[in-house]
Design an enzyme around this catalytic site. Sequence first.
Site, PDB file in Angstrom:
ATOM      1  N   LYS A  13       0.854  -1.193   0.000  1.00 45.40           N
ATOM      2  CA  LYS A  13       0.000   0.000   0.000  1.00 45.40           C
ATOM      3  C   LYS A  13       0.886   1.238   0.000  1.00 45.40           C
ATOM      4  CE  LYS A  13      -2.798   2.727   3.233  1.00 45.40           C
ATOM      5  NZ  LYS A  13      -3.378   2.778   4.599  1.00 45.40           N
ATOM      6  N   ASP A  28      -2.304  10.627   3.628  1.00 43.11           N
ATOM      7  CA  ASP A  28      -3.693  10.246   3.859  1.00 43.11           C
ATOM      8  C   ASP A  28      -4.371  11.232   4.793  1.00 43.11           C
ATOM      9  OD1 ASP A  28      -6.101   8.950   4.042  1.00 43.11           O
ATOM     10  OD2 ASP A  28      -5.404   7.510   5.544  1.00 43.11           O
ATOM     11  N   LYS A  34      -9.528  13.088   8.712  1.00 42.10           N
ATOM     12  CA  LYS A  34      -8.974  12.729  10.008  1.00 42.10           C
ATOM     13  C   LYS A  34      -8.910  13.949  10.924  1.00 42.10           C
ATOM     14  CE  LYS A  34      -5.819   9.182   8.162  1.00 42.10           C
ATOM     15  NZ  LYS A  34      -6.249   8.032   8.977  1.00 42.10           N
ATOM     16  N   ASP A  91       2.022   6.713   5.497  1.00 39.15           N
ATOM     17  CA  ASP A  91       0.991   5.723   5.178  1.00 39.15           C
ATOM     18  C   ASP A  91       1.341   4.919   3.932  1.00 39.15           C
ATOM     19  OD1 ASP A  91      -1.342   4.488   5.970  1.00 39.15           O
ATOM     20  OD2 ASP A  91      -2.658   5.800   4.819  1.00 39.15           O
ATOM     21  N   ASP A 116     -11.790   7.172   4.596  1.00 36.53           N
ATOM     22  CA  ASP A 116     -10.520   6.962   5.297  1.00 36.53           C
ATOM     23  C   ASP A 116     -10.141   5.484   5.341  1.00 36.53           C
ATOM     24  OD1 ASP A 116      -8.237   7.735   6.638  1.00 36.53           O
ATOM     25  OD2 ASP A 116      -9.172   7.650   8.618  1.00 36.53           O
ATOM     26  N   GLU A 131      -9.176   3.683   2.926  1.00 38.05           N
ATOM     27  CA  GLU A 131      -8.775   3.757   1.518  1.00 38.05           C
ATOM     28  C   GLU A 131      -7.705   2.754   1.126  1.00 38.05           C
ATOM     29  OE1 GLU A 131      -5.295   5.074   3.268  1.00 38.05           O
ATOM     30  OE2 GLU A 131      -7.344   5.569   3.850  1.00 38.05           O
ATOM     31  N   ARG A 164      -7.318  -0.395   1.669  1.00 40.75           N
ATOM     32  CA  ARG A 164      -7.842  -1.667   1.142  1.00 40.75           C
ATOM     33  C   ARG A 164      -8.354  -1.505  -0.281  1.00 40.75           C
ATOM     34  NH1 ARG A 164     -11.728  -1.683   6.189  1.00 40.75           N
ATOM     35  NH2 ARG A 164      -9.898  -0.525   6.866  1.00 40.75           N
TER      36      ARG A 164
END
Length: 495
Positions: free
Chosen positions: A261, A266, A273, A284, A343, A345, A347
């Site tokens: 990933k 993010d 967030k 991230d 959020d 995201e 996956r």
Amino acid sequence: MSMSIEISFSKTAKISGGLVVALGSLSEPVSAPARSADPAGQLDKAVKVAGFTGKSFTTADIIAPVDAAADRIALVGAGDPGKLTAHEWMRVGGKMFTLIRKAEKVTVLLGDADAASVDAAADMALGLLMRAYSFDLYKTRKNEDDENDSRKLTVVFQHDDAAGCKKAFASRQAVADGVKLARDLVNEPANVLGPVEFAARAKALEALGMEVEILTEKEMKKLKMEALLGVSLGSVRPPRMAIMSWKGGKPKDKPLAFVGKGVVFDTGGISIKPAAGMEDMKGDMGGAAAVIGLMHTLAARKAKVNVIGIIGLVENMPDGAAQRPGDIVRSMSGQTIEIINTDAEGRLVLCDALTYCQDRFKPEIMINLATLTGAVMVALGQHHAGLFSNNDELSQALSKAGETTQERVWRLPLDPAYDKMIDSKFADMKNTGGRYAGSITAAQFLARFVKDTPWAHLDIAGTAMGSPATDINQSWASGFGVRLLDELVRANYES
């Protein structure tokens, strides 16, 4: 930026000033090599005064006695050397670095294999390099108390089998370089490292003999990667996917596949967030960093195995064009996904990357890494990564590799009962199952995109960044996953 350290090995080492480092043990706090640097025979008294017993990972730093060829003599405790693991020898090397921060020339006296084996010497050198890492690329003023600086340091390990040490260290150097690359990527600010720039870092691996292909937004649209592309809609920075291929095995051998990933920043998107701590979301992309670091290591040490590394690179930002909660997207697999929380995201990036990986490469195994959920930190803290898998043999191999490297994993369940939590009224699935069992439902989501391939998902949210400082890592970014997966490959899959 890290201190520049040049490691070498020599059967004989002429001492002329500088720092001499030797091992001490419980049975012999002042070893024979240490005594050779102390013609006046003063070390025993100095060690007694310092209270140094040779206990593992302890140190003693002594101004060299009169007539000694060195300026300083330091001892590092190895406890019972015959019982130390490879990781513990790395810790000894890390402790060595704490003694040499102000030195310019260091000689490490190891003597024969009774004091430290060839592998132990190589592991100490690796630990020293790992501890020496720092990231101060953007500092214009240096703190005099900083452990690292821009000096060049020469470290010579004296060992009776210098040639054997040099050979053993070659693969460790590849590991050190791979970990450094992963740490650098995670530490970089997001304004410098976007998806395009990250993809360029992957492309640079071609210098090591890697084949690298970069997919742009245009190619991903043709492949119908709506899940991955949906995450990038709110950003002005276009997405990329990097496919790295190392062909070190037999042509007909199925490749091992590692998928990362790579959310370069993010914000959470529309489901934004909280502001506090959001700066950490530059990390991230820790999963993608681990994959590129692993691929660097495998290529640098010429691993005899075929490996594919795939990283999905996006930025998740709020914007008038960003996807919304309630939107439905169609993944590359054809399955539809209702976006409950923008959020969740990572996956969405991984599901299309996993589908692409299986369809194109048909790998022997497939492992993905992601800083996926805060929930895994609630469950495991920062000392284990979460492990989810559809294959017991692969899980056991990963657990064993984790114990060897001390990049440890802990297996958590996959179960149809959790799978029901992500069923959607309007699509095939939701992208989140709510607060409870958050790391498990994220894994259940990914499992829906895995066919018959032996697969494991590593949730490294607690271990890739901000993890506790250790004898071999003082960096915010740990590079977690590089040594773990290199050990997995080395121990189980190389021909």
